[in-house]
Write a protein that holds these residues in place. Structure first.
Motif, short mmCIF file in Angstrom:
data_model
loop_
_atom_site.label_atom_id
_atom_site.label_comp_id
_atom_site.label_asym_id
_atom_site.label_seq_id
_atom_site.Cartn_x
_atom_site.Cartn_y
_atom_site.Cartn_z
N LEU A 60 0.82 -1.20 0.00
CA LEU A 60 0.00 0.00 0.00
C LEU A 60 0.86 1.27 0.00
CD1 LEU A 60 -2.70 1.45 0.08
CD2 LEU A 60 -2.76 1.06 2.56
N GLY A 61 1.91 1.29 0.79
CA GLY A 61 2.81 2.44 0.82
C GLY A 61 3.46 2.68 -0.53
N ARG A 62 3.91 1.63 -1.17
CA ARG A 62 4.52 1.73 -2.50
C ARG A 62 3.51 2.30 -3.50
NH1 ARG A 62 6.38 -3.10 -2.90
NH2 ARG A 62 4.44 -3.97 -3.65
N THR A 63 2.26 1.83 -3.44
CA THR A 63 1.22 2.32 -4.34
C THR A 63 0.94 3.79 -4.10
OG1 THR A 63 0.21 0.14 -4.54
CG2 THR A 63 -1.19 2.04 -5.03
N LEU A 64 0.84 4.20 -2.84
CA LEU A 64 0.62 5.62 -2.53
C LEU A 64 1.78 6.47 -3.04
CD1 LEU A 64 -0.90 5.31 1.05
CD2 LEU A 64 -2.05 6.29 -0.96
N LEU A 65 3.00 6.00 -2.85
CA LEU A 65 4.17 6.73 -3.33
C LEU A 65 4.13 6.88 -4.85
CD1 LEU A 65 6.87 8.11 -2.68
CD2 LEU A 65 7.96 5.86 -2.86
N GLU A 66 3.84 5.80 -5.56
CA GLU A 66 3.77 5.85 -7.02
C GLU A 66 2.68 6.80 -7.49
OE1 GLU A 66 3.17 1.74 -8.04
OE2 GLU A 66 5.29 1.24 -7.72
N ARG A 67 1.56 6.79 -6.81
CA ARG A 67 0.44 7.65 -7.24
C ARG A 67 0.71 9.12 -6.96
NH1 ARG A 67 -5.01 4.08 -6.53
NH2 ARG A 67 -4.32 2.46 -7.97
N ILE A 68 1.35 9.45 -5.84
CA ILE A 68 1.65 10.86 -5.58
C ILE A 68 2.76 11.33 -6.51
CG2 ILE A 68 3.36 10.70 -3.70
CD1 ILE A 68 0.34 13.04 -3.63
N ASN A 90 12.19 2.05 6.25
CA ASN A 90 11.68 3.09 5.34
C ASN A 90 12.75 3.49 4.33
OD1 ASN A 90 9.36 3.06 6.83
ND2 ASN A 90 9.61 5.10 7.69
N GLN A 91 13.98 3.67 4.80
CA GLN A 91 15.06 4.06 3.89
C GLN A 91 15.28 3.01 2.81
OE1 GLN A 91 18.64 5.56 5.84
NE2 GLN A 91 17.39 6.24 7.57
N ARG A 92 15.22 1.73 3.18
CA ARG A 92 15.37 0.65 2.18
C ARG A 92 14.26 0.71 1.14
NH1 ARG A 92 16.82 -2.36 6.69
NH2 ARG A 92 14.75 -3.28 6.84
N ILE A 93 13.03 0.94 1.61
CA ILE A 93 11.88 1.02 0.69
C ILE A 93 12.08 2.18 -0.28
CG2 ILE A 93 9.42 1.58 0.58
CD1 ILE A 93 9.18 -0.02 3.28
N ALA A 97 12.80 2.36 -4.44
CA ALA A 97 11.98 3.18 -5.35
C ALA A 97 12.81 4.22 -6.09
CB ALA A 97 10.87 3.87 -4.56
N GLY A 98 14.14 4.21 -5.88
CA GLY A 98 15.02 5.11 -6.62
C GLY A 98 15.51 6.33 -5.87
N TYR A 99 15.13 6.48 -4.62
CA TYR A 99 15.57 7.63 -3.83
C TYR A 99 16.97 7.39 -3.28
CZ TYR A 99 10.86 9.49 -4.01
OH TYR A 99 9.67 10.00 -4.45
N ARG A 100 17.71 8.48 -3.11
CA ARG A 100 19.07 8.41 -2.57
C ARG A 100 19.21 9.36 -1.39
NH1 ARG A 100 18.53 4.39 -4.37
NH2 ARG A 100 19.24 3.60 -6.35
N LEU A 101 19.96 8.92 -0.39
CA LEU A 101 20.22 9.76 0.78
C LEU A 101 21.03 10.98 0.39
CD1 LEU A 101 21.17 7.06 3.43
CD2 LEU A 101 19.24 8.64 3.56
#
Length: 120
Positions: A60-68, A90-93, A97-101
């Motif tokens: 669900l979190g992945r879907t919300l992230l993709e939609r926003i 959370n950081q791993r997720i 999804a392509g995010y970097r610290l």
């Protein structure tokens, strides 16, 4: 540690509901997830991504992230978000999804993560 989400007032909530793009997920009337975003310069600032604890790990979190992310204005060049410095799951997720610290600590106990927006 002062976590902004834990200290928001009702007026704060009303203000960002009026200003930001907000998505919610419900099942049988129950609020089970939400996320918000707003444009800050050329960054699509994503925040308050949350999923009911009993539904964590089901995508669900992945879907919300993709939609926003899909609602990003055309002028934005970067997605940006904050998460807890100790929130390794959370950081791993977000990394998946392509995010970097990003270097530095934007505020105590938090890290900033970004992802460039590709061609549209």
């Amino acid at each position: 540690m002062r976590i902004p989400a834990l200290h928001e007032t009702y007026d704060d909530l009303r203000a960002w509901l009026a200003r930001d793009t907000v998505l919610v997920a419900r099942t049988a009337g129950r609020l089970v997830g939400a996320v918000r975003a707003s444009l800050d310069g050329d960054e699509w600032e994503i925040g308050r991504l949350m999923v009911a604890p009993d539904l964590a790990g089901r995508g669900l979190g992945r879907t919300l992230l993709e939609r926003i992310e899909a609602l990003v204005p055309s002028t934005a060049t970067t997605y940006a978000l904050f998460t807890g410095a100790g929130s390794l799951r959370n950081q791993r997720i977000y990394k998946k999804a392509g995010y970097r610290l990003q270097p530095g600590e934007p505020f105590p106990g938090a890290v900033r993560m970004t992802k460039r927006i590709g061609p549209r």
